[in-house]
Design an enzyme around this catalytic site. Structure first.
Site, PDB file in Angstrom:
ATOM      1  N   SER A  36       0.717  -1.327  -0.208  1.00 37.71           N
ATOM      2  CA  SER A  36      -0.111   0.218   0.285  1.00 37.71           C
ATOM      3  C   SER A  36       0.770   1.436  -0.185  1.00 37.71           C
ATOM      4  O   SER A  36       1.754   1.925  -0.613  1.00 37.71           O
ATOM      5  CB  SER A  36      -0.872  -0.146   1.349  1.00 37.71           C
ATOM      6  OG  SER A  36      -1.882   0.616   1.155  1.00 37.71           O
ATOM      7  N   ASP A 131      -8.804  -6.520  -4.330  1.00 36.19           N
ATOM      8  CA  ASP A 131      -8.241  -5.717  -3.454  1.00 36.19           C
ATOM      9  C   ASP A 131      -9.164  -4.094  -4.371  1.00 36.19           C
ATOM     10  O   ASP A 131      -9.136  -4.160  -5.331  1.00 36.19           O
ATOM     11  CB  ASP A 131      -6.833  -5.260  -4.491  1.00 36.19           C
ATOM     12  CG  ASP A 131      -6.320  -4.537  -3.335  1.00 36.19           C
ATOM     13  OD1 ASP A 131      -6.365  -3.448  -3.164  1.00 36.19           O
ATOM     14  OD2 ASP A 131      -5.005  -4.015  -2.729  1.00 36.19           O
ATOM     15  N   HIS A 165      -6.424  -6.178   0.518  1.00 34.91           N
ATOM     16  CA  HIS A 165      -5.462  -5.038   0.647  1.00 34.91           C
ATOM     17  C   HIS A 165      -5.152  -5.739   1.450  1.00 34.91           C
ATOM     18  O   HIS A 165      -5.281  -5.178   2.350  1.00 34.91           O
ATOM     19  CB  HIS A 165      -6.479  -4.174   0.816  1.00 34.91           C
ATOM     20  CG  HIS A 165      -5.243  -2.925   0.530  1.00 34.91           C
ATOM     21  ND1 HIS A 165      -4.567  -2.438  -0.823  1.00 34.91           N
ATOM     22  CD2 HIS A 165      -4.964  -1.917   1.370  1.00 34.91           C
ATOM     23  CE1 HIS A 165      -4.078  -1.766  -0.686  1.00 34.91           C
ATOM     24  NE2 HIS A 165      -3.780  -1.436   0.873  1.00 34.91           N
TER      25      HIS A 165
END
Length: 347
Positions: A36, A131, A165
């Site tokens: 991320s 995601d 995610h």
């Protein structure tokens, strides 16, 4: 009350005593990875310091300079992380040709290394099919960006894992389809091991038992003045395998945590359970875990990849970038740190 205050003083004194100076070592073959915001940070660190880094692992990240210094772009076109505006992620939506032109311009002004050095890098990418934070279209744009500089046979891209995610592991974390803290998921897939093997080539099997190395809580204020003002914590972490304590020949990997994965949010969960240390133990790999903190402009303790602290955030002299580079220099025994930085007086 006096007894309580004494006990608190002893507790905090003991905690401070456990934090030490980052040791000077003789590591080589520096690589980076992240999830991320940590993935965006890994990409910009790799590109800016392409002569220092040999490869990168990118989990749910995007192209270099994706946000172009705009939080709106960062949260709508590079990620889907705002509730105020509709997500605008789409194929080609990060405008890769513009990002390549900006990369080359930064290199021409010598604020980043020449991108020609990227040609020798090895890059490993992962985008989960589920995601919802950094959809695959952003990672596909990252592939397009990398292919401008790096041959296809030096890039691995896994995009068929049914993961939300998170950083996938094969032994720890949430359900693979879940979204939430600590953003580590048990997907029966060892992302840390796969990316390290791609970057460094064949590795010995990971340590399946008790780790033999040690964790070092180190003082990040040596590397950036007033770190909390700039989104960085006072303390970072390092994992040193036993084989790297008193000998040269070890390699260095920098693992950038994602938003809300810092010490204040999840303690040392990322440091302990992201999956790197067991591979480090048997393969002479030192793992550096620099740490962020939340700020008013950055409440989720993300790395600076949209200029919340510094307009130079993606260049070599960006505050966070320079701080991590100083840590890398210390661990690779570069002499530059003594010339650039004094305790509490970094520029």
């Amino acid at each position: 009350m006096r007894i309580l205050l004494c006990l608190l003083w002893l507790f905090f004194s003991a905690a401070q005593a456990q934090v030490e100076s980052l040791p000077a070592m003789h590591a080589g073959q520096v690589s980076v990875s992240g999830l991320s915001s940590g993935a965006f940070m890994a990409v910009q660190f790799e590109v800016a310091f392409s002569r220092t880094v040999i490869g990168a692992g990118v989990i749910a990240g995007g192209p270099y300079f994706c946000s172009q210094g705009s939080v709106f772009t960062a949260t709508t076109s590079c990620t889907c992380t705002t509730e105020l505006f509709a997500c605008r992620v789409r194929p080609g939506g990060t405008r890769v040709p513009d990002l390549i032109a900006l990369t080359d311009w930064f290199a021409a002004t010598q604020t980043i290394d020449a991108p020609s050095a990227l040609a020798n890098h090895r890059v490993w990418m992962l985008s989960g099919t589920l995601d919802s934070v950094v959809p695959q279209a952003v990672m596909n744009d990252l592939l397009t960006y990398y292919r401008h500089y790096i041959d296809a046979n030096r890039i691995a891209y896994k995009r068929d894992l049914s993961a939300e995610h998170s950083i996938p592991t094969d032994s720890y974390g949430n359900a693979c389809s879940a979204l939430g803290s600590p953003y580590i998921s048990n997907c029966n897939y060892d992302a840390a091991g796969e990316l390290l093997k791609w970057i460094y080539g064949p590795l010995a099997a990971r340590n399946s038992g008790t780790l033999t190395g040690r964790f070092v809580a180190f003082d990040q204020t040596e590397f950036i003045a007033l770190p909390a003002w700039h989104g960085m914590a006072d303390t970072g972490y390092l994992y040193v395998p036993a084989a790297c304590e008193n000998s040269a020949g070890c390699r260095l990997h920098v693992a950038f945590h994602g938003c809300q994965q810092n010490l204040d949010n999840i303690g040392v969960t990322f440091v302990r359970h992201a999956g790197y240390n067991a591979w480090a133990d048997n393969n002479r790999l030192i793992i550096l875990y620099p740490q962020t903190v939340a700020t008013f402009m950055n409440p989720n303790a993300c790395w600076d990849w949209w200029a919340y602290d510094d307009t130079r955030y993606a260049q070599k002299n960006g505050r966070q970038m320079a701080a991590v580079k100083r840590m890398v220099d210390r661990l690779t025994s570069s002499p530059t740190i003594a010339l650039i930085c004094r305790r509490g007086r970094c520029t």
